[in-house]
Design a protein around this motif. Structure first.
Motif, PDB file in Angstrom:
ATOM      1  N   VAL A  57       0.824  -1.218   0.000  1.00  0.00           N
ATOM      2  CA  VAL A  57       0.000   0.000   0.000  1.00  0.00           C
ATOM      3  C   VAL A  57       0.852   1.260   0.000  1.00  0.00           C
ATOM      4  CG1 VAL A  57      -1.769   1.299   1.271  1.00  0.00           C
ATOM      5  CG2 VAL A  57      -1.842  -1.211   1.210  1.00  0.00           C
ATOM      6  N   ALA A  58       1.818   1.341   0.896  1.00  0.00           N
ATOM      7  CA  ALA A  58       2.471   2.623   1.145  1.00  0.00           C
ATOM      8  C   ALA A  58       3.994   2.558   1.015  1.00  0.00           C
ATOM      9  CB  ALA A  58       2.086   3.126   2.542  1.00  0.00           C
ATOM     10  N   GLY A  59       4.653   2.018   2.063  1.00  0.00           N
ATOM     11  CA  GLY A  59       6.104   2.003   2.069  1.00  0.00           C
ATOM     12  C   GLY A  59       6.713   3.265   2.635  1.00  0.00           C
ATOM     13  N   GLY A  60       5.885   4.108   3.240  1.00  0.00           N
ATOM     14  CA  GLY A  60       6.359   5.367   3.798  1.00  0.00           C
ATOM     15  C   GLY A  60       5.692   6.548   3.126  1.00  0.00           C
ATOM     16  N   VAL A 187      10.380  -6.191   6.611  1.00  0.00           N
ATOM     17  CA  VAL A 187      10.429  -5.699   7.994  1.00  0.00           C
ATOM     18  C   VAL A 187      11.614  -4.747   8.170  1.00  0.00           C
ATOM     19  CG1 VAL A 187      10.687  -6.345  10.415  1.00  0.00           C
ATOM     20  CG2 VAL A 187       9.305  -7.768   8.893  1.00  0.00           C
ATOM     21  N   ALA A 188      12.793  -5.196   7.736  1.00  0.00           N
ATOM     22  CA  ALA A 188      13.996  -4.367   7.883  1.00  0.00           C
ATOM     23  C   ALA A 188      13.885  -3.083   7.070  1.00  0.00           C
ATOM     24  CB  ALA A 188      15.228  -5.169   7.440  1.00  0.00           C
ATOM     25  N   LEU A 189      13.432  -3.200   5.827  1.00  0.00           N
ATOM     26  CA  LEU A 189      13.304  -2.022   4.970  1.00  0.00           C
ATOM     27  C   LEU A 189      12.305  -1.032   5.539  1.00  0.00           C
ATOM     28  CD1 LEU A 189      13.251  -3.787   1.479  1.00  0.00           C
ATOM     29  CD2 LEU A 189      15.095  -2.364   2.397  1.00  0.00           C
ATOM     30  N   GLY A 190      11.184  -1.544   6.090  1.00  0.00           N
ATOM     31  CA  GLY A 190      10.173  -0.660   6.648  1.00  0.00           C
ATOM     32  C   GLY A 190      10.698   0.139   7.829  1.00  0.00           C
ATOM     33  N   LEU A 191      11.391  -0.524   8.737  1.00  0.00           N
ATOM     34  CA  LEU A 191      11.908   0.156   9.924  1.00  0.00           C
ATOM     35  C   LEU A 191      12.984   1.179   9.557  1.00  0.00           C
ATOM     36  CD1 LEU A 191      12.148  -2.889  12.376  1.00  0.00           C
ATOM     37  CD2 LEU A 191      10.391  -1.089  12.320  1.00  0.00           C
ATOM     38  N   ILE A 192      13.895   0.790   8.649  1.00  0.00           N
ATOM     39  CA  ILE A 192      14.982   1.706   8.272  1.00  0.00           C
ATOM     40  C   ILE A 192      14.455   2.909   7.493  1.00  0.00           C
ATOM     41  CG2 ILE A 192      17.100   1.917   6.913  1.00  0.00           C
ATOM     42  CD1 ILE A 192      17.625  -1.051   7.526  1.00  0.00           C
ATOM     43  N   SER A 193      13.500   2.685   6.581  1.00  0.00           N
ATOM     44  CA  SER A 193      13.011   3.789   5.750  1.00  0.00           C
ATOM     45  C   SER A 193      12.118   4.749   6.523  1.00  0.00           C
ATOM     46  CB  SER A 193      12.263   3.238   4.532  1.00  0.00           C
ATOM     47  OG  SER A 193      11.115   2.514   4.926  1.00  0.00           O
ATOM     48  N   LEU A 194      11.466   4.266   7.581  1.00  0.00           N
ATOM     49  CA  LEU A 194      10.605   5.143   8.379  1.00  0.00           C
ATOM     50  C   LEU A 194      11.379   5.935   9.433  1.00  0.00           C
ATOM     51  CD1 LEU A 194       7.325   3.127   9.034  1.00  0.00           C
ATOM     52  CD2 LEU A 194       7.535   5.323   7.888  1.00  0.00           C
ATOM     53  N   ALA A 195      12.519   5.413   9.849  1.00  0.00           N
ATOM     54  CA  ALA A 195      13.276   6.047  10.942  1.00  0.00           C
ATOM     55  C   ALA A 195      13.579   7.528  10.701  1.00  0.00           C
ATOM     56  CB  ALA A 195      14.567   5.268  11.187  1.00  0.00           C
ATOM     57  N   PRO A 196      14.056   7.948   9.519  1.00  0.00           N
ATOM     58  CA  PRO A 196      14.360   9.376   9.345  1.00  0.00           C
ATOM     59  C   PRO A 196      13.119  10.264   9.414  1.00  0.00           C
ATOM     60  CG  PRO A 196      14.549   8.212   7.258  1.00  0.00           C
ATOM     61  CD  PRO A 196      14.430   7.171   8.324  1.00  0.00           C
ATOM     62  N   PHE A 197      11.960   9.748   9.035  1.00  0.00           N
ATOM     63  CA  PHE A 197      10.734  10.547   9.110  1.00  0.00           C
ATOM     64  C   PHE A 197      10.293  10.742  10.557  1.00  0.00           C
ATOM     65  CE2 PHE A 197      10.531   9.074   4.738  1.00  0.00           C
ATOM     66  CZ  PHE A 197      10.212  10.251   4.083  1.00  0.00           C
ATOM     67  N   ILE A 198      10.481   9.698  11.361  1.00  0.00           N
ATOM     68  CA  ILE A 198      10.171   9.833  12.789  1.00  0.00           C
ATOM     69  C   ILE A 198      11.078  10.880  13.411  1.00  0.00           C
ATOM     70  CG2 ILE A 198      10.184   8.639  15.006  1.00  0.00           C
ATOM     71  CD1 ILE A 198       9.544   6.048  13.449  1.00  0.00           C
ATOM     72  N   LEU A 199      12.369  10.801  13.081  1.00  0.00           N
ATOM     73  CA  LEU A 199      13.337  11.758  13.619  1.00  0.00           C
ATOM     74  C   LEU A 199      13.033  13.172  13.126  1.00  0.00           C
ATOM     75  CD1 LEU A 199      15.868  12.026  15.335  1.00  0.00           C
ATOM     76  CD2 LEU A 199      17.242  11.568  13.306  1.00  0.00           C
ATOM     77  N   MET A 200      12.728  13.318  11.834  1.00  0.00           N
ATOM     78  CA  MET A 200      12.406  14.637  11.279  1.00  0.00           C
ATOM     79  C   MET A 200      11.174  15.233  11.951  1.00  0.00           C
ATOM     80  SD  MET A 200      11.539  15.714   7.315  1.00  0.00           S
ATOM     81  CE  MET A 200      10.047  14.718   7.270  1.00  0.00           C
ATOM     82  N   SER A 201      10.168  14.413  12.208  1.00  0.00           N
ATOM     83  CA  SER A 201       8.942  14.913  12.840  1.00  0.00           C
ATOM     84  C   SER A 201       9.213  15.400  14.249  1.00  0.00           C
ATOM     85  CB  SER A 201       7.888  13.791  12.858  1.00  0.00           C
ATOM     86  OG  SER A 201       7.561  13.388  11.542  1.00  0.00           O
ATOM     87  N   LEU A 202      10.084  14.699  14.968  1.00  0.00           N
ATOM     88  CA  LEU A 202      10.436  15.133  16.326  1.00  0.00           C
ATOM     89  C   LEU A 202      11.223  16.438  16.305  1.00  0.00           C
ATOM     90  CD1 LEU A 202      11.433  11.680  17.874  1.00  0.00           C
ATOM     91  CD2 LEU A 202       9.368  13.014  18.370  1.00  0.00           C
ATOM     92  N   ILE A 203      12.188  16.527  15.392  1.00  0.00           N
ATOM     93  CA  ILE A 203      12.997  17.752  15.293  1.00  0.00           C
ATOM     94  C   ILE A 203      12.136  18.938  14.872  1.00  0.00           C
ATOM     95  CG2 ILE A 203      14.908  18.847  14.038  1.00  0.00           C
ATOM     96  CD1 ILE A 203      16.200  16.083  13.829  1.00  0.00           C
ATOM     97  N   ILE A 310      16.979  10.416   4.249  1.00  0.00           N
ATOM     98  CA  ILE A 310      15.648  10.213   3.669  1.00  0.00           C
ATOM     99  C   ILE A 310      15.755   9.741   2.220  1.00  0.00           C
ATOM    100  CG2 ILE A 310      13.639  11.499   2.791  1.00  0.00           C
ATOM    101  CD1 ILE A 310      13.394  12.825   5.457  1.00  0.00           C
ATOM    102  N   GLU A 311      16.731  10.251   1.485  1.00  0.00           N
ATOM    103  CA  GLU A 311      16.899   9.805   0.105  1.00  0.00           C
ATOM    104  C   GLU A 311      17.344   8.346   0.048  1.00  0.00           C
ATOM    105  OE1 GLU A 311      19.476  12.916  -1.107  1.00  0.00           O
ATOM    106  OE2 GLU A 311      17.857  14.136  -1.942  1.00  0.00           O
ATOM    107  N   ILE A 312      18.185   7.949   0.993  1.00  0.00           N
ATOM    108  CA  ILE A 312      18.547   6.530   1.085  1.00  0.00           C
ATOM    109  C   ILE A 312      17.321   5.714   1.481  1.00  0.00           C
ATOM    110  CG2 ILE A 312      19.913   4.837   2.378  1.00  0.00           C
ATOM    111  CD1 ILE A 312      22.102   6.993   2.594  1.00  0.00           C
ATOM    112  N   GLY A 313      16.531   6.258   2.423  1.00  0.00           N
ATOM    113  CA  GLY A 313      15.300   5.595   2.832  1.00  0.00           C
ATOM    114  C   GLY A 313      14.328   5.440   1.682  1.00  0.00           C
ATOM    115  N   ALA A 314      14.308   6.428   0.779  1.00  0.00           N
ATOM    116  CA  ALA A 314      13.416   6.346  -0.385  1.00  0.00           C
ATOM    117  C   ALA A 314      13.796   5.176  -1.280  1.00  0.00           C
ATOM    118  CB  ALA A 314      13.477   7.652  -1.176  1.00  0.00           C
ATOM    119  N   VAL A 315      15.095   4.976  -1.437  1.00  0.00           N
ATOM    120  CA  VAL A 315      15.561   3.852  -2.246  1.00  0.00           C
ATOM    121  C   VAL A 315      15.142   2.534  -1.595  1.00  0.00           C
ATOM    122  CG1 VAL A 315      17.591   2.685  -3.164  1.00  0.00           C
ATOM    123  CG2 VAL A 315      17.487   5.181  -3.157  1.00  0.00           C
ATOM    124  N   LEU A 316      15.324   2.437  -0.280  1.00  0.00           N
ATOM    125  CA  LEU A 316      14.945   1.225   0.440  1.00  0.00           C
ATOM    126  C   LEU A 316      13.442   1.001   0.398  1.00  0.00           C
ATOM    127  CD1 LEU A 316      17.285   1.553   3.558  1.00  0.00           C
ATOM    128  CD2 LEU A 316      17.652   0.217   1.491  1.00  0.00           C
TER     129      LEU A 316
END
Length: 480
Positions: A57-60, A187-203, A310-316
């Motif tokens: 559905v999404a992927g981020g 599972v691994a790709l989902g966690l790694i690709s979402l991590a920068p968005f979580i961090l960006m939202s907090l910052i 985030i660009e690396i996350g987009a690739v993942l």
């Protein structure tokens, strides 16, 4: 593997639908078996299935940016809050009920066949398969759109074309290695690709100005409703694609509903939190909100390091999206062969990995053929074909409920038939709107593909009549 069925003797013709509740589909289920020479593979469990659905559905939040470009922050935020209730949740509920009732790799093809007969089952297969492989083609293009921000050489020309070709072939080979590997990779790709968005939202929290959320867009910028609704639709559809892998899931009657529930929550939060954070924290020209802008927003909020992440996350994320969609398309080919819509050779599996290699090869070839279309043309074409299939799917769901009210359903949407009609009518109205605003090019492409699907059905019937290929009967009596 798949359904717990072992006695294929005296099967009725696959085109013969049940006539009453005493002969309802709970007694005649589709076969989903692996090659007799293949090793029994591991089944998909809950966590990998959740992430596979998520990547179906999404992927981020990659790809949600055009909603802001098309209609401004407020409508984009409202769209990603409201749309899941009128679209994602009904589709997920229908998928949960029908997938647990018919746990075979034919998925939605089985549903339409049992409701309306083989012609509509075949046409459903055509629409959903083509929309799926068209959708697959979008992910390498989306991936390159992010990479070109780091490496401008991929912006156009031969380098871009070669990057799409090589990435598609490599990712297809990964899919060939097995669904269990793909599931845990998701599972691994989902966690790694979402991590920068979580961090960006907090910052971004200290930088948020709430008044930016209520902006309807810049003055002088016209609303692009076609882009807006197609972006919402493309980012929040394809929940039923996972049904074509039902035969590969461990205890699907229990696992499917829970996995779909978790994936719906996970997906919606993954979209709305970064969107709220970024639209509240920065104010830029609305036209900059094109696919890939989230990376630029990360640089504005925190710095170059987060943009690169985030660009690396987009690739993942694109890898995860590609793998999940390709798996669904490949297993759909196998499932259609299992129930007699395609010749038996279409269900052949790899001796090494027990994967449906012919389905993978066919899906990859078609997606490569259309991967050089523009990103928006890919989205519009996939959406139109998917809309046709979903209208038929809603009718199938309601008809099976009406025709077989006492049929055993391991998971049952807890609503009476009139409420289910309303639940299906609302998203159906949206589907009609999506189709009405399509361009002439999309109408032409979709019309030609539909005619091709009808011709394919007639060709398969001719092959059966002439016995040019061997076809499965498709149904077996369930063991008591």
């Amino acid at each position: 593997m798949g359904t717990n069925i072992n006695k294929p003797s005296k099967s009725p013709p696959r085109s013969a639908p049940p006539q009453d509740d005493q002969n309802c589909p709970e007694q005649l289920l589709p076969i989903t078996t692996s090659s007799p020479t293949a090793k029994t593979p591991k089944k998909l469990t809950l966590i990998p299935l959740i992430f596979l659905i998520y990547f179906e559905v999404a992927g981020g939040p990659y790809g949600e940016e055009p909603a802001v470009q098309a209609a401004g922050p407020l409508l984009a935020i409202l769209g990603f809050i409201i749309f899941p209730f009128i679209w994602s949740i009904p589709e997920a509920l229908i998928t949960a009920e029908l997938s647990t009732t018919f746990p075979g790799n034919g998925g939605f093809v089985i549903w339409a066949d049992r409701a309306f007969g083989p012609f509509w089952g075949s046409l459903m297969g055509t629409w959903k398969f083509l929309s799926g492989v068209i959708n697959i083609a979008a992910f390498p293009a989306l991936c390159i759109d992010y990479l070109k921000k780091l490496f401008p050489i991929f912006s156009s020309g031969l380098p871009r074309q070669m990057a799409i070709l090589i990435s598609t072939l490599l990712l297809s080979f990964l899919n060939y290695t097995g669904l269990t590997i793909v599931g845990y990779a998701a599972v691994a790709l989902g966690l790694i690709s979402l991590a920068p968005f979580i961090l960006m939202s907090l910052i971004a929290i200290p930088q948020i100005h709430p008044h930016r959320w209520i902006s309807l867009g810049q003055k002088g910028v016209e609303k692009d409703w076609r882009l807006f609704f197609n972006t919402l639709f493309w980012n929040l559809n394809f929940w039923d694609n996972v049904s074509t892998m039902a035969g590969e899931v461990d205890k699907p009657q229990k696992t499917f509903p829970l996995a779909l529930l978790c994936a719906v929550i996970f997906t919606c939060l993954g979209y709305i939190i970064p969107l709220v954070a970024v639209t509240g924290a920065i104010s830029v020209d609305q036209n900059l909100w094109e696919a890939g802008f989230m990376a630029d927003a990360a640089k504005m909020i925190s710095g170059q390091w987060l943009k690169i992440w985030i660009e690396i996350g987009a690739v993942l994320s694109a890898i995860g999206l590609f793998e999940a969609q390709l798996s669904s398309s490949a297993y759909q080919v196998e499932g259609m062969a299992e129930i007699g819509f395609l010749p038996e050779f279409c269900k052949v599996r790899s001796k090494w990995f027990n994967t449906p290699w012919l389905g993978i090869l066919l899906s990859t070839a078609i997606s490569l053929g259309i991967s050089y279309m523009s990103y928006t043309d890919i989205i519009y074409s996939a959406n139109f074909l998917y809309s046709l299939g979903m209208l038929l799917e809603f009718l199938t769901f309601l008809w099976l409920r009406r025709k077989f009210p006492t049929m055993k359903r391991p998971y049952r949407v807890p609503l009476p038939l009139p409420a289910l009609v309303v639940m299906c009518l609302i998203p159906s109205g949206f589907l009609v709107y999506i189709m009405a605003i399509a361009s002439k090019t999309v109408y032409l492409m979709s019309g030609l593909m539909t005619v091709g699907g009808i011709a394919w059905y007639l060709l398969m019937n001719l092959c059966k009549a002439k016995k040019w290929f061997k076809f499965s009967d498709g149904y077996a009596e369930e063991e008591s």
